[in-house]
Structure formats: C-alpha cells, structure tokens
Write a protein that holds these residues in place. Structure first.
Motif, PDB file in Angstrom:
ATOM      1  N   LYS A 163      53.323  52.159  45.571  1.00 16.78           N
ATOM      2  CA  LYS A 163      52.293  52.896  46.309  1.00 16.78           C
ATOM      3  C   LYS A 163      52.473  54.397  46.161  1.00 16.78           C
ATOM      4  O   LYS A 163      51.497  55.133  45.964  1.00 16.78           O
ATOM      5  CB  LYS A 163      52.342  52.505  47.792  1.00 16.78           C
ATOM      6  N   THR A 164      53.707  54.863  46.249  1.00 12.21           N
ATOM      7  CA  THR A 164      53.970  56.301  46.128  1.00 12.21           C
ATOM      8  C   THR A 164      53.604  56.813  44.739  1.00 12.21           C
ATOM      9  O   THR A 164      52.963  57.855  44.593  1.00 12.21           O
ATOM     10  CB  THR A 164      55.452  56.597  46.421  1.00 12.21           C
ATOM     11  N   ALA A 165      54.013  56.065  43.706  1.00 12.24           N
ATOM     12  CA  ALA A 165      53.729  56.487  42.336  1.00 12.24           C
ATOM     13  C   ALA A 165      52.228  56.406  42.024  1.00 12.24           C
ATOM     14  O   ALA A 165      51.672  57.283  41.357  1.00 12.24           O
ATOM     15  CB  ALA A 165      54.514  55.624  41.352  1.00 12.24           C
ATOM     16  N   ALA A 166      51.552  55.358  42.535  1.00 11.84           N
ATOM     17  CA  ALA A 166      50.108  55.213  42.307  1.00 11.84           C
ATOM     18  C   ALA A 166      49.338  56.337  42.998  1.00 11.84           C
ATOM     19  O   ALA A 166      48.384  56.884  42.436  1.00 11.84           O
ATOM     20  CB  ALA A 166      49.637  53.853  42.805  1.00 11.84           C
ATOM     21  N   SER A 167      49.749  56.701  44.200  1.00  8.68           N
ATOM     22  CA  SER A 167      49.094  57.793  44.921  1.00  8.68           C
ATOM     23  C   SER A 167      49.265  59.117  44.182  1.00  8.68           C
ATOM     24  O   SER A 167      48.334  59.923  44.095  1.00  8.68           O
ATOM     25  CB  SER A 167      49.670  57.917  46.341  1.00  8.68           C
ATOM     26  N   GLY A 168      50.464  59.318  43.615  1.00  7.66           N
ATOM     27  CA  GLY A 168      50.721  60.531  42.846  1.00  7.66           C
ATOM     28  C   GLY A 168      49.858  60.608  41.597  1.00  7.66           C
ATOM     29  O   GLY A 168      49.351  61.677  41.235  1.00  7.66           O
ATOM     30  N   LEU A 169      49.671  59.457  40.958  1.00  7.32           N
ATOM     31  CA  LEU A 169      48.843  59.411  39.758  1.00  7.32           C
ATOM     32  C   LEU A 169      47.367  59.664  40.098  1.00  7.32           C
ATOM     33  O   LEU A 169      46.674  60.418  39.408  1.00  7.32           O
ATOM     34  CB  LEU A 169      49.006  58.058  39.057  1.00  7.32           C
ATOM     35  N   LYS A 170      46.887  59.047  41.182  1.00  8.53           N
ATOM     36  CA  LYS A 170      45.502  59.256  41.614  1.00  8.53           C
ATOM     37  C   LYS A 170      45.251  60.724  41.962  1.00  8.53           C
ATOM     38  O   LYS A 170      44.220  61.292  41.595  1.00  8.53           O
ATOM     39  CB  LYS A 170      45.195  58.372  42.821  1.00  8.53           C
ATOM     40  N   GLU A 171      46.201  61.324  42.639  1.00  6.45           N
ATOM     41  CA  GLU A 171      46.053  62.734  43.016  1.00  6.45           C
ATOM     42  C   GLU A 171      46.008  63.627  41.779  1.00  6.45           C
ATOM     43  O   GLU A 171      45.207  64.568  41.700  1.00  6.45           O
ATOM     44  CB  GLU A 171      47.220  63.147  43.923  1.00  6.45           C
ATOM     45  N   ALA A 172      46.851  63.310  40.796  1.00  9.73           N
ATOM     46  CA  ALA A 172      46.883  64.112  39.567  1.00  9.73           C
ATOM     47  C   ALA A 172      45.581  63.983  38.784  1.00  9.73           C
ATOM     48  O   ALA A 172      45.036  64.971  38.265  1.00  9.73           O
ATOM     49  CB  ALA A 172      48.062  63.690  38.698  1.00  9.73           C
ATOM     50  N   ILE A 173      45.035  62.771  38.692  1.00 10.16           N
ATOM     51  CA  ILE A 173      43.804  62.551  37.922  1.00 10.16           C
ATOM     52  C   ILE A 173      42.593  63.152  38.628  1.00 10.16           C
ATOM     53  O   ILE A 173      41.669  63.690  38.001  1.00 10.16           O
ATOM     54  CB  ILE A 173      43.584  61.031  37.645  1.00 10.16           C
ATOM     55  N   GLN A 174      42.589  63.109  39.970  1.00 12.41           N
ATOM     56  CA  GLN A 174      41.464  63.656  40.729  1.00 12.41           C
ATOM     57  C   GLN A 174      41.422  65.178  40.684  1.00 12.41           C
ATOM     58  O   GLN A 174      40.363  65.782  40.844  1.00 12.41           O
ATOM     59  CB  GLN A 174      41.506  63.152  42.173  1.00 12.41           C
ATOM     60  N   THR A 184      39.676  50.257  42.916  1.00 16.21           N
ATOM     61  CA  THR A 184      39.847  50.308  44.373  1.00 16.21           C
ATOM     62  C   THR A 184      41.247  49.832  44.763  1.00 16.21           C
ATOM     63  O   THR A 184      41.708  48.782  44.300  1.00 16.21           O
ATOM     64  CB  THR A 184      38.797  49.418  45.066  1.00 16.21           C
ATOM     65  N   GLU A 185      41.876  50.599  45.624  1.00 20.14           N
ATOM     66  CA  GLU A 185      43.233  50.253  46.064  1.00 20.14           C
ATOM     67  C   GLU A 185      43.190  49.047  46.998  1.00 20.14           C
ATOM     68  O   GLU A 185      42.314  48.961  47.862  1.00 20.14           O
ATOM     69  CB  GLU A 185      43.865  51.445  46.779  1.00 20.14           C
ATOM     70  N   PRO A 186      44.141  48.109  46.881  1.00 23.11           N
ATOM     71  CA  PRO A 186      44.162  46.929  47.760  1.00 23.11           C
ATOM     72  C   PRO A 186      44.414  47.308  49.217  1.00 23.11           C
ATOM     73  O   PRO A 186      44.842  48.420  49.521  1.00 23.11           O
ATOM     74  CB  PRO A 186      45.333  46.095  47.201  1.00 23.11           C
ATOM     75  N   ALA A 187      44.161  46.370  50.115  1.00 20.28           N
ATOM     76  CA  ALA A 187      44.400  46.595  51.544  1.00 20.28           C
ATOM     77  C   ALA A 187      45.893  46.768  51.819  1.00 20.28           C
ATOM     78  O   ALA A 187      46.742  46.381  51.014  1.00 20.28           O
ATOM     79  CB  ALA A 187      43.842  45.421  52.341  1.00 20.28           C
ATOM     80  N   LYS A 188      46.212  47.342  52.977  1.00 21.60           N
ATOM     81  CA  LYS A 188      47.610  47.620  53.324  1.00 21.60           C
ATOM     82  C   LYS A 188      48.455  46.359  53.388  1.00 21.60           C
ATOM     83  O   LYS A 188      49.656  46.385  53.150  1.00 21.60           O
ATOM     84  CB  LYS A 188      47.681  48.351  54.666  1.00 21.60           C
ATOM     85  N   GLN A 189      47.826  45.248  53.752  1.00 20.90           N
ATOM     86  CA  GLN A 189      48.570  43.987  53.901  1.00 20.90           C
ATOM     87  C   GLN A 189      48.743  43.241  52.584  1.00 20.90           C
ATOM     88  O   GLN A 189      49.258  42.122  52.558  1.00 20.90           O
ATOM     89  CB  GLN A 189      47.854  43.065  54.904  1.00 20.90           C
ATOM     90  N   SER A 190      48.358  43.854  51.478  1.00 24.18           N
ATOM     91  CA  SER A 190      48.437  43.175  50.179  1.00 24.18           C
ATOM     92  C   SER A 190      49.881  42.885  49.785  1.00 24.18           C
ATOM     93  O   SER A 190      50.809  43.616  50.160  1.00 24.18           O
ATOM     94  CB  SER A 190      47.784  44.039  49.101  1.00 24.18           C
ATOM     95  N   SER A 191      50.060  41.834  48.997  1.00 26.36           N
ATOM     96  CA  SER A 191      51.388  41.459  48.527  1.00 26.36           C
ATOM     97  C   SER A 191      51.819  42.373  47.378  1.00 26.36           C
ATOM     98  O   SER A 191      51.011  43.116  46.811  1.00 26.36           O
ATOM     99  CB  SER A 191      51.390  40.010  48.052  1.00 26.36           C
ATOM    100  N   THR A 192      53.087  42.276  47.017  1.00 24.22           N
ATOM    101  CA  THR A 192      53.614  43.089  45.924  1.00 24.22           C
ATOM    102  C   THR A 192      52.923  42.741  44.600  1.00 24.22           C
ATOM    103  O   THR A 192      52.605  43.624  43.799  1.00 24.22           O
ATOM    104  CB  THR A 192      55.131  42.868  45.784  1.00 24.22           C
ATOM    105  N   ASP A 193      52.676  41.452  44.373  1.00 26.99           N
ATOM    106  CA  ASP A 193      52.011  41.030  43.135  1.00 26.99           C
ATOM    107  C   ASP A 193      50.597  41.592  43.040  1.00 26.99           C
ATOM    108  O   ASP A 193      50.160  42.034  41.963  1.00 26.99           O
ATOM    109  CB  ASP A 193      51.965  39.498  43.059  1.00 26.99           C
ATOM    110  N   GLU A 194      49.877  41.589  44.161  1.00 28.19           N
ATOM    111  CA  GLU A 194      48.514  42.131  44.177  1.00 28.19           C
ATOM    112  C   GLU A 194      48.521  43.621  43.884  1.00 28.19           C
ATOM    113  O   GLU A 194      47.678  44.133  43.137  1.00 28.19           O
ATOM    114  CB  GLU A 194      47.854  41.860  45.524  1.00 28.19           C
TER     115      GLU A 194
END
Length: 485
Positions: A163-174, A184-194
């Motif tokens: 989640k931290t790395a994905a957020s950093g990538l999204k921020e950089a691209i935006q 679209t990012e999965p819901a907070k309750q999503s599993s690790t595989d999802e």
C-alpha cells in the motif's frame, strides 16, 4: 549556555518540604544518598559554556527521566505531576513556587544531550559504585539471563508495504500527468492477494504510460516491483527499523529487543547489553562477565540457563577462572560451523536461522558406526528460505528442502557434564530464579515491557535509566529501607 556553577535555589516557602515530605520518603532518601553531579560532569561537553541563553540544568532534566521510569509515567505525566507533587519538586531541587519545564524539553535532552553517550554502561557502573560504597554488594556470584521488550510499533506487513509503495507510485504519476487513467484501488478490507493483483495492474498501466521514464515515477515503480518480488527487507520498511522478531516460546514470537542482564545474588544488576530481538543469548556472556569485573565486582561463579552452555562460553569460563553453572544441551553445540549464524533457541527448543526463523521440525540421526557421533537434523520452511533476504550462500535456488545438521560433540562437554551431576551444581542452580523476579520488576512496575520510542538508541536510553532506577531502589532496601513499590 550552561552555567559553570550549579545553582542554589532559595525560597521563603522551602520549609513546606519539611512539613509535607516525610523523612523516610523514597525520594528524600535517594536525594541524600546520591550525588547527581556526575551527570553534570558527563554532559558538560554537550553544552556551550560561554554563549547563548541559560540552559536547564542537565541534572534536573536527568532527574525528570529518573522520576519518569521510577513511577512509570509519560513525559507529559511526569512534568504535570511535578507541578503539584511537593516530593517531586523537592527531588528536582525546585522551589515550591517554581514553574515546571515544557515536556518537549525532555525530548530535546534525550536526542541532543544524551546522544553518543554510553549511558547504559555509565549508569550501571555508577550504581554498582554506590552499592560498593554503601557496603551492600559482597557476592561473587553473577546470574545471567535475557528479557524481551516489545517494540512500540508493529513490524511492517506485506500488504502495508504494498500500500505504501503503491501510494507513492500513484502520487508520482499524478504529479507528472494531470489526466492519468489508473486502476481503482481495492477496499481497505481487501486481502493481500487482491492488493497484489491491483499492484500488478498498476505497474502495467504505468509502464505503458509516457511518464514511465520520468526519474521519480521510475524509482517508485522499481520499489513496488522489488516489494512484489520479495527483494525488499520488511524490517527496513517498518517504523522501527532496528527491532527484530525473536522467540520466547516456539508459538509466541515477539517483535522488539532483548536486554541481556548480569545480576548478583543481592539482586543488583552489574552489567547489561541491549540487542535486537533475534540475538542469541549465549553470545553475550563473556562481555557481561567482563563488564561486571570492570565495575569492581569479583566473579567466581556464573548461574545461567542452557542457552549459555556453548563451547565458547565453557572455554571462556575456564580461561578467566570462573565456574559456569549452566546445564548442557547437546543441541547448543555448533560443531565445526560456529560462524554460520545458526543458533539454538532454548525457549523454543529448536534451531534459529540468521534471519530469526525457527525450524519447523527436527529428528535425531543415530548413526550405526561407533566412530560417528549422533546428529540432529532441523528442517526449515523452504517457502520462507526462498524469499529470505539472507538466502545468498544459505539457500540454493530450486531446492525442495532446507536442512541444518548439528553433530553432538559430547566429548567437548564431558567435564561440564560431570560438573552438572554434582550436588553443588544442582544446589547453586536453584538461585537462578532471582533474575526472573528482577525481569518481572522491570516490566510490571517500570514499564519495560514496551519501548518508549523507535530505534536501538532509544531502547538503550530506556534500559539505562530503568536499570539505574531498580538498582537504586535495591540499594535502599538492602540498607534496611522500605520501598513503596
């Protein structure tokens, strides 16, 4: 600026202390017994003596920390209590009407003034010196053990790292592409595989984007890719990068630090070392004995559990002339492989690899030849081995199993085996329980069950003051005083 002279506080209201603070109050006794000027001498070079505004006395700030761990309070709590508790003001050498400090000053004192100071060894040495001066330390026997402290923050999980790395990538691209069509990012309750599937889709989208070669985006993409390929150490991504996973029981791991203690039969701690949680207990014995001797205590005997009966420790005991009262465990012997990082975890009763993982099973290989010693084979989880950051030189790619073999070298321990069968050994080992009570006191009364902050330096500061506090309490009790806790 630090004044060259220690101030003398005078007040028309100082007589209040004689009225409201009993003569046998613990803080009054501590103030009478200890000359805290050694703190001034140790920290004087951390201050400017001729420039800037006047600084708070380092002695008073250290006393704040002493009260914090004595009564198990927070920074805000100890400052607030010193506002109205006359015993606190008396101990802090304040006048009854004097204002207290701001709690943030304690943080600055820890980070700026106590940094780079070997406070742990210095405070233990000082408390041992006081005990010897008061005539309460006479034992020549040392009891050794370790106790664990949980980290203040949890170890970073895989999904948190993603989640931290994905957020950093999204921020950089935006920042580079105002109109970016990202999944679209999965819901907070999503599993690790999802979430991993989402990260894979995100990477594919970014790689097809014209911004893929922009340095900030490329760096964020590479980090996310490495996390997905298990090439990033989860410890480095945690809030507390120095804490590690250790085991006090096969089924009860902890994430934090270990404090290795040496204590006399008077229950005074004479030496300590603080390490990350996965550290092997037995390795610290020689340094604990050496520190104890340097602090002025003669060591003729050491009581310890089976983790300390390694071949190296038996040799150190013979070389330095002390008896090691520690039961042998054949699994502790490391044979001809002393430097590979695998150690025997006596709490879990199995082997532990350099990464801190425990063996999942073991079996005894009793070889038929009389010339060959019995071996114990430990099997490790191959899935963990394949993604371990220490796998180079330990794990072979594509291997179906990971087995670590220990040959029992009972011949090397024959002398110790004879010793542990004597009545003297059995009788002396009964006193080892004393250090368990000391560990309990540190944790249950003085808050040593959890770290105050992140990092090994912070843990060492907490350990230094906490051990100093319990030693001073013990000295008062040995002198015939009564401690309220």
């Amino acid at each position: 600026m630090l004044s060259n002279q220690l101030g003398l506080n005078l007040s028309n209201y100082s007589d209040i202390y004689d009225i409201v603070i009993p003569q046998d109050h613990i803080l009054r006794k501590i103030n009478d017994m200890i000359d805290f000027s050694f703190i001034y001498e140790e920290l004087e070079n951390k201050y400017c003596l001729d420039n800037g505004r006047n600084a708070q006395s380092p002695i008073r700030l250290f006393k704040y920390l002493f009260l914090k761990y004595l009564y198990n309070l927070s920074d805000n709590g100890v400052v607030e209590r010193s506002r109205y508790d006359m015993s606190f003001k008396y101990f802090l050498d304040m006048t009854p009407e004097e204002n207290v400090i701001h709690p943030s000053l304690l943080t600055k004192f820890r980070t700026l003034r106590l940094k780079d100071k070997n406070l742990l060894d210095m405070l233990i040495a000082k408390s041992v010196e006081i005990a010897i001066e008061q005539g309460v330390l006479k034992s020549r026997t040392v009891i050794v053990d370790s106790t664990h402290t949980n980290a203040r923050y949890h170890k970073a999980t895989r999904i948190k790292m993603l989640k931290t790395a994905a957020s950093g990538l999204k921020e950089a691209i935006q920042k580079t592409c105002e109109e970016s069509d990202l999944p679209t990012e999965p819901a907070k309750q999503s599993s690790t595989d999802e979430y991993q599937d989402y990260c894979k889709e995100l990477l594919e989208t970014v790689q097809e984007s014209p911004a893929a070669e922009i340095p900030a985006v490329k760096e964020a993409s590479e980090l996310l890719q490495e996390i997905m390929e298990n090439k990033v150490d989860s410890y480095e991504q945690s809030t507390d990068p120095d804490a590690r996973v250790g085991h006090k029981d096969a089924d009860k791991p902890f994430y934090g630090y270990k404090t290795h203690l040496a204590m006399t039969e008077e229950r005074l701690i004479t030496a300590a070392a603080i390490t990350s949680g996965e550290a092997f207990d037995g390795k610290e014995l020689p340094s604990l004995v050496q520190k104890t001797k340097e602090n002025g205590v003669q060591v003729e005997e050491v009581l310890a559990d089976t983790a300390y009966s390694t071949l190296e420790n038996l040799q150190d005991a013979e070389e330095h002339g002390y008896k090691l009262v520690s039961k042998l465990n054949p699994c502790i012997t490391k044979g001809k492989r002393p430097e590979d990082g695998f150690v025997f975890n006596k709490d879990a009763d199995t082997m532990q690899c350099p990464a801190g993982h425990l063996a999942v099973s073991k079996y005894v290989d009793k070889r038929n030849s009389s010339k060959k010693n019995t071996r114990i084979k430990y099997r490790f989880d191959i899935k963990k081995c394949s993604t371990c950051p220490y796998r180079e030189g330990c794990y072979k790619a594509g291997a179906k199993s990971k087995i670590y073999t220990v040959t029992i070298k009972s011949d090397y321990h024959k002398k110790q085996e004879d010793f542990q069968n004597t009545e003297y050994f059995k009788d002396r080992l009964k006193n080892r329980y004393m250090i368990e009570a000391k560990n309990s006191e540190l944790k249950n009364i003085h808050g040593y069950d959890q770290c105050d902050s992140a990092g090994l330096d912070s843990m060492q500061l907490q350990g230094a003051v906490s051990i100093f506090v319990v030693n001073i309490k013990r000295i008062l009790k040995l002198k015939g005083g009564v401690c309220p806790f």
